[in-house]
Scaffold this motif. Structure first.
Motif, PDB file in Angstrom:
ATOM      1  N   TYR A   1       7.768  13.088  11.500  1.00  7.36           N
ATOM      2  CA  TYR A   1       9.068  12.734  10.667  1.00  7.36           C
ATOM      3  C   TYR A   1      10.109  13.910  10.859  1.00  7.36           C
ATOM      4  O   TYR A   1       9.854  15.151  10.535  1.00  7.36           O
ATOM      5  N   LEU A   2      11.397  13.417  11.169  1.00  2.78           N
ATOM      6  CA  LEU A   2      12.387  14.576  11.474  1.00  2.78           C
ATOM      7  C   LEU A   2      13.629  14.409  10.587  1.00  2.78           C
ATOM      8  O   LEU A   2      14.468  15.230  10.530  1.00  2.78           O
ATOM      9  N   GLY A   3      13.420  13.490   9.489  1.00  2.39           N
ATOM     10  CA  GLY A   3      14.616  13.147   8.573  1.00  2.39           C
ATOM     11  C   GLY A   3      15.223  11.836   9.153  1.00  2.39           C
ATOM     12  O   GLY A   3      14.904  11.299  10.001  1.00  2.39           O
ATOM     13  N   ASP A   4      15.974  11.374   8.324  1.00  2.00           N
ATOM     14  CA  ASP A   4      16.933  10.407   8.425  1.00  2.00           C
ATOM     15  C   ASP A   4      18.134  10.375   9.280  1.00  2.00           C
ATOM     16  O   ASP A   4      18.627  11.710   8.968  1.00  2.00           O
ATOM     17  N   SER A   5      18.579   9.541   9.960  1.00  2.00           N
ATOM     18  CA  SER A   5      19.840   9.543  10.449  1.00  2.00           C
ATOM     19  C   SER A   5      20.830   9.219   9.371  1.00  2.00           C
ATOM     20  O   SER A   5      20.379   8.798   8.205  1.00  2.00           O
ATOM     21  N   VAL A   6      22.362   9.522   9.433  1.00  2.00           N
ATOM     22  CA  VAL A   6      23.110   9.270   8.529  1.00  2.00           C
ATOM     23  C   VAL A   6      22.991   7.747   8.294  1.00  2.00           C
ATOM     24  O   VAL A   6      23.321   7.170   7.072  1.00  2.00           O
ATOM     25  N   LEU A   7      23.297   7.037   9.384  1.00  2.00           N
ATOM     26  CA  LEU A   7      23.252   5.516   9.461  1.00  2.00           C
ATOM     27  C   LEU A   7      22.035   5.188   8.347  1.00  2.00           C
ATOM     28  O   LEU A   7      22.345   4.310   7.599  1.00  2.00           O
TER      29      LEU A   7
ATOM     30  N   GLU B   1      18.481  10.906  -1.271  1.00  2.00           N
ATOM     31  CA  GLU B   1      18.399  11.064   0.207  1.00  2.00           C
ATOM     32  C   GLU B   1      19.191  12.406   0.917  1.00  2.00           C
ATOM     33  O   GLU B   1      18.532  12.712   1.981  1.00  2.00           O
ATOM     34  N   ILE B   2      19.715  13.006  -0.118  1.00  2.00           N
ATOM     35  CA  ILE B   2      19.995  14.663   0.517  1.00  2.00           C
ATOM     36  C   ILE B   2      18.828  15.348   0.412  1.00  2.00           C
ATOM     37  O   ILE B   2      18.470  16.180   1.283  1.00  2.00           O
ATOM     38  N   LEU B   3      18.081  15.188  -0.540  1.00  2.00           N
ATOM     39  CA  LEU B   3      16.921  16.025  -0.851  1.00  2.00           C
ATOM     40  C   LEU B   3      16.156  15.514   0.191  1.00  2.00           C
ATOM     41  O   LEU B   3      15.361  16.536   0.679  1.00  2.00           O
ATOM     42  N   GLU B   4      15.578  14.336   0.464  1.00  2.00           N
ATOM     43  CA  GLU B   4      14.951  13.866   1.422  1.00  2.00           C
ATOM     44  C   GLU B   4      15.046  14.485   2.836  1.00  2.00           C
ATOM     45  O   GLU B   4      14.285  14.536   3.634  1.00  2.00           O
TER      46      GLU B   4
ATOM     47  N   PRO C   1      -1.113  14.224  -2.953  1.00  2.00           N
ATOM     48  CA  PRO C   1      -1.819  13.721  -1.547  1.00  2.00           C
ATOM     49  C   PRO C   1      -3.180  13.315  -2.035  1.00  2.00           C
ATOM     50  O   PRO C   1      -3.894  14.387  -2.651  1.00  2.00           O
ATOM     51  N   ILE C   2      -3.879  12.552  -1.593  1.00  2.00           N
ATOM     52  CA  ILE C   2      -5.121  11.974  -1.521  1.00  2.00           C
ATOM     53  C   ILE C   2      -5.641  11.848   0.018  1.00  2.00           C
ATOM     54  O   ILE C   2      -5.142  11.008   0.437  1.00  2.00           O
ATOM     55  N   GLU C   3      -6.618  12.829   0.351  1.00  2.00           N
ATOM     56  CA  GLU C   3      -7.072  12.802   1.821  1.00  2.00           C
ATOM     57  C   GLU C   3      -7.676  11.475   2.236  1.00  2.00           C
ATOM     58  O   GLU C   3      -7.390  11.031   3.402  1.00  2.00           O
ATOM     59  N   ALA C   4      -8.429  10.721   1.145  1.00  2.00           N
ATOM     60  CA  ALA C   4      -8.710   9.501   1.693  1.00  2.00           C
ATOM     61  C   ALA C   4      -7.877   8.437   2.009  1.00  2.00           C
ATOM     62  O   ALA C   4      -7.968   7.598   2.737  1.00  2.00           O
ATOM     63  N   VAL C   5      -6.646   8.484   1.563  1.00  2.56           N
ATOM     64  CA  VAL C   5      -5.483   7.657   1.431  1.00  2.56           C
ATOM     65  C   VAL C   5      -4.846   7.931   2.705  1.00  2.56           C
ATOM     66  O   VAL C   5      -4.524   6.889   3.570  1.00  2.56           O
ATOM     67  N   LYS C   6      -4.714   9.178   3.102  1.00  2.03           N
ATOM     68  CA  LYS C   6      -4.033   9.580   4.344  1.00  2.03           C
ATOM     69  C   LYS C   6      -4.779   9.020   5.616  1.00  2.03           C
ATOM     70  O   LYS C   6      -4.362   8.486   6.488  1.00  2.03           O
ATOM     71  N   ALA C   7      -6.161   9.283   5.380  1.00  2.06           N
ATOM     72  CA  ALA C   7      -7.051   9.008   6.390  1.00  2.06           C
ATOM     73  C   ALA C   7      -6.859   7.240   6.819  1.00  2.06           C
ATOM     74  O   ALA C   7      -7.052   6.845   7.806  1.00  2.06           O
ATOM     75  N   TRP C   8      -6.970   6.670   5.487  1.00  2.00           N
ATOM     76  CA  TRP C   8      -6.950   4.917   5.634  1.00  2.00           C
ATOM     77  C   TRP C   8      -5.445   4.738   6.211  1.00  2.00           C
ATOM     78  O   TRP C   8      -5.580   3.741   7.016  1.00  2.00           O
TER      79      TRP C   8
ATOM     80  N   ILE D   1      11.130  17.327   4.289  1.00  3.12           N
ATOM     81  CA  ILE D   1      10.891  16.855   5.588  1.00  3.12           C
ATOM     82  C   ILE D   1       9.450  17.350   5.890  1.00  3.12           C
ATOM     83  O   ILE D   1       8.499  16.694   6.304  1.00  3.12           O
ATOM     84  N   GLU D   2       9.383  18.721   5.789  1.00  2.78           N
ATOM     85  CA  GLU D   2       8.083  19.371   5.993  1.00  2.78           C
ATOM     86  C   GLU D   2       6.976  18.748   4.930  1.00  2.78           C
ATOM     87  O   GLU D   2       5.691  18.341   5.662  1.00  2.78           O
ATOM     88  N   ARG D   3       7.123  18.545   3.765  1.00  2.00           N
ATOM     89  CA  ARG D   3       6.125  18.071   2.944  1.00  2.00           C
ATOM     90  C   ARG D   3       5.867  16.446   3.415  1.00  2.00           C
ATOM     91  O   ARG D   3       4.491  16.365   3.573  1.00  2.00           O
ATOM     92  N   TYR D   4       6.705  15.706   4.013  1.00  2.00           N
ATOM     93  CA  TYR D   4       6.345  14.366   4.267  1.00  2.00           C
ATOM     94  C   TYR D   4       5.374  14.679   5.609  1.00  2.00           C
ATOM     95  O   TYR D   4       4.425  13.788   6.043  1.00  2.00           O
ATOM     96  N   ARG D   5       5.930  15.592   6.643  1.00  2.00           N
ATOM     97  CA  ARG D   5       4.951  15.666   7.619  1.00  2.00           C
ATOM     98  C   ARG D   5       3.561  16.238   7.560  1.00  2.00           C
ATOM     99  O   ARG D   5       2.585  15.621   8.058  1.00  2.00           O
ATOM    100  N   GLU D   6       3.232  16.941   6.122  1.00  2.00           N
ATOM    101  CA  GLU D   6       2.156  17.619   5.862  1.00  2.00           C
ATOM    102  C   GLU D   6       1.244  16.490   5.269  1.00  2.00           C
ATOM    103  O   GLU D   6       0.136  16.615   5.493  1.00  2.00           O
ATOM    104  N   VAL D   7       1.686  15.573   4.469  1.00  2.00           N
ATOM    105  CA  VAL D   7       0.846  15.195   3.440  1.00  2.00           C
ATOM    106  C   VAL D   7       0.947  13.424   3.411  1.00  2.00           C
ATOM    107  O   VAL D   7       0.232  12.822   2.915  1.00  2.00           O
TER     108      VAL D   7
END
Length: 187
Positions: free
Chosen positions: A117-123, A96-99, A176-183, A105-111
């Protein structure tokens, strides 16, 4: 619950509180910046995803608990249940800390399909860890094939509901697989 002592419950609660404190010190918002707190938020592409108590990804965190329980019984078969749970909470907390670090956060947004995505709230992060605890404790009471069946059902359910699940999330984060991202985006 058999295997869980009062001490074990206190340690689990303390570890969840420590996770919340660490995320707060990282500057994560306590609750959704939108100003509301909800038990469930089911819209993936929204500013409340990963901000509320539960969302579609709560199913993945339950599966984390299943996996951590199975690994603990395999790698630490003699460890008391609460020791294994404390270790699982620690691993989930590190994730959770790493995420919520800028690089992930940037990796999630890219791939992944988490475009804004801006990250999670503490809650949400503490709730995610609590869902992992729920999965861990449920797995401790079920036969392995029941646990595996529920995990597969959760994966298929979220795959069809939101075109994402734990398996795809890990795949897209790691390789990451571009076809999965597109789907996923077409849904």
């Amino acid at each position: 619950m058999p295997g869980m002592t009062q001490r074990g419950w206190l340690i689990a609660a303390g570890l969840l509180a420590l996770l919340g404190a660490m995320l707060t010190l990282m500057g994560r918002p306590l609750t959704c910046p939108c100003g509301t707190v909800s038990l469930w938020h089911g819209v993936v592409q929204s500013n409340q995803n990963s901000q509320q108590i539960s969302d579609w990804y709560s199913f993945s965190h339950i599966i984390h608990g299943f996996i951590f329980f199975g690994l603990s019984r395999w790698l630490l078969p003699r460890a008391p249940l609460w020791h294994a749970l404390a270790l699982a909470i620690g691993i989930e907390g590190v994730w959770e800390i790493l995420e919520n670090s800028p690089i992930i956060i940037e990796r999630y947004r890219e791939v992944t399909m988490a475009y804004g995505y801006l990250g999670d709230s503490v809650l949400n992060s503490v709730s995610d860890a609590a869902f992992m605890v729920l999965g861990f404790l449920a797995a401790s009471r079920m036969r392995w094939w029941t646990t595996a069946g529920i995990a597969i059902a959760f994966e298929l359910f979220t795959l069809f509901a939101i075109r994402d699940n734990l398996t795809l999330n890990v795949l897209m984060l790691v390789s990451p697989i571009e076809a999965v991202k597109a789907w996923q985006a077409a849904g």
